[in-house]
Scaffold this motif. Structure first.
Motif, PDB file in Angstrom:
ATOM      1  N   LEU A   1      71.163  10.798  70.047  1.00 34.36           N
ATOM      2  CA  LEU A   1      71.783  12.113  69.899  1.00 34.36           C
ATOM      3  C   LEU A   1      70.765  13.189  70.257  1.00 34.36           C
ATOM      4  N   ASP A   2      71.067  13.942  71.313  1.00 32.85           N
ATOM      5  CA  ASP A   2      70.252  15.108  71.664  1.00 32.85           C
ATOM      6  C   ASP A   2      70.706  16.235  70.745  1.00 32.85           C
ATOM      7  N   GLY A   3      69.958  16.409  69.670  1.00 32.53           N
ATOM      8  CA  GLY A   3      70.319  17.416  68.675  1.00 32.53           C
ATOM      9  C   GLY A   3      69.432  18.634  68.761  1.00 32.53           C
ATOM     10  N   ALA A   4      69.193  19.094  69.987  1.00 25.87           N
ATOM     11  CA  ALA A   4      68.376  20.301  70.162  1.00 25.87           C
ATOM     12  C   ALA A   4      68.893  21.408  69.234  1.00 25.87           C
ATOM     13  N   ARG A   5      70.224  21.527  69.137  1.00 18.92           N
ATOM     14  CA  ARG A   5      70.833  22.536  68.256  1.00 18.92           C
ATOM     15  C   ARG A   5      71.664  21.870  67.160  1.00 18.92           C
ATOM     16  N   LEU A   6      71.205  20.740  66.664  1.00 13.81           N
ATOM     17  CA  LEU A   6      71.991  20.027  65.647  1.00 13.81           C
ATOM     18  C   LEU A   6      72.157  20.866  64.385  1.00 13.81           C
TER      19      LEU A   6
ATOM     20  N   THR B   1      76.670  21.101  72.261  1.00  9.73           N
ATOM     21  CA  THR B   1      76.482  21.017  73.706  1.00  9.73           C
ATOM     22  C   THR B   1      75.926  22.339  74.227  1.00  9.73           C
ATOM     23  N   ASN B   2      74.995  22.234  75.166  1.00  7.79           N
ATOM     24  CA  ASN B   2      74.392  23.438  75.736  1.00  7.79           C
ATOM     25  C   ASN B   2      75.296  24.002  76.836  1.00  7.79           C
ATOM     26  N   LYS B   3      75.379  23.282  77.948  1.00 12.95           N
ATOM     27  CA  LYS B   3      76.205  23.726  79.074  1.00 12.95           C
ATOM     28  C   LYS B   3      77.695  23.759  78.698  1.00 12.95           C
TER      29      LYS B   3
ATOM     30  N   LEU C   1      74.552  11.458  73.440  1.00 10.39           N
ATOM     31  CA  LEU C   1      75.456  12.548  73.059  1.00 10.39           C
ATOM     32  C   LEU C   1      74.637  13.813  72.870  1.00 10.39           C
ATOM     33  N   GLU C   2      75.283  14.954  72.969  1.00 11.41           N
ATOM     34  CA  GLU C   2      74.612  16.234  72.741  1.00 11.41           C
ATOM     35  C   GLU C   2      75.411  17.007  71.694  1.00 11.41           C
ATOM     36  N   ASN C   3      74.732  17.492  70.654  1.00 12.89           N
ATOM     37  CA  ASN C   3      75.422  18.239  69.594  1.00 12.89           C
ATOM     38  C   ASN C   3      74.449  19.285  69.056  1.00 12.89           C
TER      39      ASN C   3
ATOM     40  N   TYR D   1      68.783  19.145  83.062  1.00 12.85           N
ATOM     41  CA  TYR D   1      67.697  20.083  82.809  1.00 12.85           C
ATOM     42  C   TYR D   1      66.389  19.419  82.394  1.00 12.85           C
ATOM     43  N   GLU D   2      66.224  18.149  82.711  1.00 17.14           N
ATOM     44  CA  GLU D   2      64.961  17.504  82.352  1.00 17.14           C
ATOM     45  C   GLU D   2      64.259  16.976  83.601  1.00 17.14           C
ATOM     46  N   GLY D   3      64.499  17.690  84.709  1.00 22.46           N
ATOM     47  CA  GLY D   3      63.754  17.441  85.941  1.00 22.46           C
ATOM     48  C   GLY D   3      63.955  16.066  86.558  1.00 22.46           C
TER      49      GLY D   3
ATOM     50  N   ALA E   1      75.411  17.073  80.449  1.00 29.42           N
ATOM     51  CA  ALA E   1      74.294  16.747  79.550  1.00 29.42           C
ATOM     52  C   ALA E   1      72.958  17.350  79.995  1.00 29.42           C
ATOM     53  N   HIS E   2      72.204  17.816  79.018  1.00 28.95           N
ATOM     54  CA  HIS E   2      70.852  18.330  79.258  1.00 28.95           C
ATOM     55  C   HIS E   2      69.955  17.239  79.850  1.00 28.95           C
ATOM     56  N   VAL E   3      70.076  16.003  79.332  1.00 31.72           N
ATOM     57  CA  VAL E   3      69.212  14.925  79.828  1.00 31.72           C
ATOM     58  C   VAL E   3      69.441  14.686  81.324  1.00 31.72           C
TER      59      VAL E   3
ATOM     60  N   SER F   1      62.335  25.027  68.361  1.00 30.01           N
ATOM     61  CA  SER F   1      62.049  26.188  69.212  1.00 30.01           C
ATOM     62  C   SER F   1      63.309  26.903  69.685  1.00 30.01           C
ATOM     63  N   LYS F   2      64.487  26.436  69.229  1.00 30.40           N
ATOM     64  CA  LYS F   2      65.743  27.104  69.599  1.00 30.40           C
ATOM     65  C   LYS F   2      66.118  28.044  68.453  1.00 30.40           C
ATOM     66  N   GLY F   3      67.262  27.816  67.855  1.00 28.15           N
ATOM     67  CA  GLY F   3      67.718  28.708  66.793  1.00 28.15           C
ATOM     68  C   GLY F   3      66.776  28.794  65.603  1.00 28.15           C
TER      69      GLY F   3
ATOM     70  N   PRO G   1      55.938  17.926  71.584  1.00 25.00           N
ATOM     71  CA  PRO G   1      55.798  19.320  72.015  1.00 25.00           C
ATOM     72  C   PRO G   1      57.098  19.949  72.492  1.00 25.00           C
ATOM     73  N   SER G   2      58.014  19.160  73.055  1.00 22.81           N
ATOM     74  CA  SER G   2      59.259  19.755  73.575  1.00 22.81           C
ATOM     75  C   SER G   2      60.443  18.825  73.368  1.00 22.81           C
ATOM     76  N   GLY G   3      61.621  19.417  73.475  1.00 20.80           N
ATOM     77  CA  GLY G   3      62.856  18.640  73.354  1.00 20.80           C
ATOM     78  C   GLY G   3      63.022  17.692  74.519  1.00 20.80           C
ATOM     79  N   SER G   4      62.646  18.142  75.702  1.00 18.94           N
ATOM     80  CA  SER G   4      62.764  17.264  76.870  1.00 18.94           C
ATOM     81  C   SER G   4      61.912  16.023  76.671  1.00 18.94           C
ATOM     82  N   MET G   5      60.684  16.198  76.175  1.00 17.94           N
ATOM     83  CA  MET G   5      59.819  15.024  76.014  1.00 17.94           C
ATOM     84  C   MET G   5      60.380  14.071  74.954  1.00 17.94           C
ATOM     85  N   ALA G   6      60.934  14.631  73.882  1.00 18.61           N
ATOM     86  CA  ALA G   6      61.498  13.781  72.833  1.00 18.61           C
ATOM     87  C   ALA G   6      62.697  12.998  73.379  1.00 18.61           C
ATOM     88  N   ASN G   7      63.559  13.670  74.151  1.00 11.57           N
ATOM     89  CA  ASN G   7      64.705  12.963  74.749  1.00 11.57           C
ATOM     90  C   ASN G   7      64.226  11.881  75.717  1.00 11.57           C
ATOM     91  N   GLN G   8      63.258  12.239  76.546  1.00 12.12           N
ATOM     92  CA  GLN G   8      62.767  11.283  77.540  1.00 12.12           C
ATOM     93  C   GLN G   8      62.119  10.081  76.872  1.00 12.12           C
TER      94      GLN G   8
HETATM   95  C1  LIG Z   1      66.778  23.149  74.985  1.00  9.55           C
HETATM   96  C2  LIG Z   1      67.383  21.820  74.991  1.00  9.55           C
HETATM   97  C3  LIG Z   1      66.594  20.673  75.045  1.00  9.55           C
HETATM   98  C4  LIG Z   1      65.083  20.725  75.119  1.00  9.55           C
HETATM   99  O1  LIG Z   1      64.625  21.500  76.151  1.00  9.55           O
HETATM  100  P1  LIG Z   1      63.099  21.978  76.229  1.00  9.55           P
HETATM  101  O2  LIG Z   1      63.121  22.940  77.348  1.00  9.55           O
HETATM  102  O3  LIG Z   1      62.298  20.781  76.509  1.00  9.55           O
HETATM  103  O4  LIG Z   1      62.784  22.608  74.935  1.00  9.55           O
HETATM  104  C5  LIG Z   1      67.230  19.455  75.004  1.00  9.55           C
HETATM  105  N1  LIG Z   1      68.563  19.370  74.922  1.00  9.55           N
HETATM  106  C6  LIG Z   1      69.363  20.439  74.853  1.00  9.55           C
HETATM  107  C7  LIG Z   1      70.826  20.272  74.716  1.00  9.55           C
HETATM  108  C8  LIG Z   1      68.805  21.709  74.892  1.00  9.55           C
HETATM  109  O5  LIG Z   1      69.595  22.783  74.826  1.00  9.55           O
END
Ligand SMILES: *Cc1c(COP(=O)(O)O)cnc(C)c1O
Length: 340
Positions: free
Chosen positions: A169-174, A140-142, A136-138, A88-90, A83-85, A200-202, A57-64
């Motif tokens: 690889l956190d490829g939320a925006r791969l 990178t968000n932040k 790794l994140e690709n 931003y993953e609580g 890193a998002h992990v 759910s991003k780009g 359902p979400s990127g956070s859950m997939a990473n976790q």
């Molecule tokens: C958005 C994002 C996620 C997933 O976040 P969700 O809020 O769970 O959709 C994971 N990693 C990165 C780098 C992100 O930008």
């Protein structure tokens, strides 16, 4: 006209995507009987050249889930300090996996093989947590949408192999990286053990992330997803949106990148702007000159119907996306040029 540039997650399904959603064939995906989810997962394994794929359902859950699959409680993962992990993953790494993070400082959230290797705790030194995973994140968000060179990830892969570490690889925006750098998804599939890719991003769907990975790591993935509460029933409606996005929303990411670069270029010429981060994809990070109030700037933007995000002192963020039209873009460029 309201212009929302806080994130690329604010998009609504296009008419074409809605039609694909309505027409989707569905079944109960917890029984693995949803043909559209199965089709999406098949397409993703093919696209990435990896063994298995699972819809979350979400990127956070997939990473976790990936972190859980790669580690044992007490272990340590190594990632960028941005890193998002981590941010931003609580606190999920601690909550779900009992894992700490060793944070590395790198250029715009990018880390190097040498840095990672220096951060590994000696495996026999039982006083320190066991280093078991690199995240790794690709892009990178932040870090402002920065992209890795494939050669940099290859070096990290080789270093992970030498030291017995997993590579997620956190490829939320791969797909943004793939389009910006002219790479192929399978380039990454050949390097990482697991990759999460957000729709759910780009790519513009209401929800959904696919975790692709190697068979030996993914064999427990469906159990972990169930434990995390991520088993979904007739979710083929959302898989249909993701398949539509793979067909129609990947190449167009280049437009988001062009607009982000144009915004960065205008900002870099404005005297009220302090600095503008190098803009490779759809994220622009910038700061204001010391004499200019961030609060007032944001309030003035809001007044003009433009929303952006604040990542903390000296870090304002603009993200371009599918619902940001050329007309909106002209408005934003005009506002930024004339602001004083
Ligand atoms: C958005 C994002 C996620 C997933 O976040 P969700 O809020 O769970 O959709 C994971 N990693 C990165 C780098 C992100 O930008």
């Amino acid at each position: 006209m309201q212009i929302d540039l806080r994130s690329d997650t604010v998009t609504r399904p296009t008419p074409g995507m809605l039609e694909a959603i309505i027409k989707a064939e569905t079944g109960d995906d917890v029984y693995k009987e949803d043909p559209t989810v199965n089709e999406l997962e098949r397409r993703m394994t093919e696209l990435f050249g990896m063994d298995e794929a699972l819809f979350f359902p979400s990127g956070s859950m997939a990473n976790q889930a990936a972190i859980k699959l790669h580690t044992n409680p007490g272990d340590q993962l190594i990632c960028s300090e941005l890193a998002h992990v981590y941010h931003y993953e609580g606190g999920g790494t601690a909550f779900n996996s009992g894992v700490t993070c060793k944070l590395l400082r790198g250029e715009r959230g990018l880390i190097t093989a040498q840095q990672v290797e220096e951060a590994i705790n000696p495996p026999d030194f039982y006083h320190s947590p066991k280093s078991s995973l690199v995240c790794l994140e690709n892009t990178t968000n932040k870090g402002g949408g920065a992209c890795y060179e494939l050669s940099a990830i290859s070096e990290i892969r080789e270093m992970c192999d030498r030291n017995g570490l997993g590579l997620h690889l956190d490829g939320a925006r791969l797909m943004n990286a793939v389009v910006a750098k002219g790479q192929k998804p399978s380039d990454f599939g050949g390097l990482a053990d697991t990759i999460s890719v957000c729709f759910s991003k780009g790519l513009g769907t209401p929800l959904g992330t696919v975790l692709v990975g190697k068979k030996e790591i993914m064999k427990n993935a469906i159990r972990i997803r169930k434990i995390l509460g991520g088993g979904m029933r007739q979710v083929g409606y959302m898989a249909a949106a993701a398949i539509y996005a793979l067909d129609y929303h990947v190449e167009r990411l280049a437009e988001d990148h062009r607009r982000a670069k144009e915004i960065a270029s205008v900002l870099s010429e404005c005297s009220y702007v302090g600095s503008v981060g190098n803009t490779e994809t759809n994220i622009v990070i910038f700061s204001l000159a010391p004499s200019v109030s961030e609060e007032k700037f944001k309030a003035d933007l809001e007044e003009a119907g433009i929303r952006i995000s604040d990542l903390g002192p000296g870090r304002l963020r603009i993200v371009t996306h599918l619902d940001y039209t050329e007309e909106m873009h002209e408005r934003v460029l005009g506002f930024l040029r004339n602001y004083a």
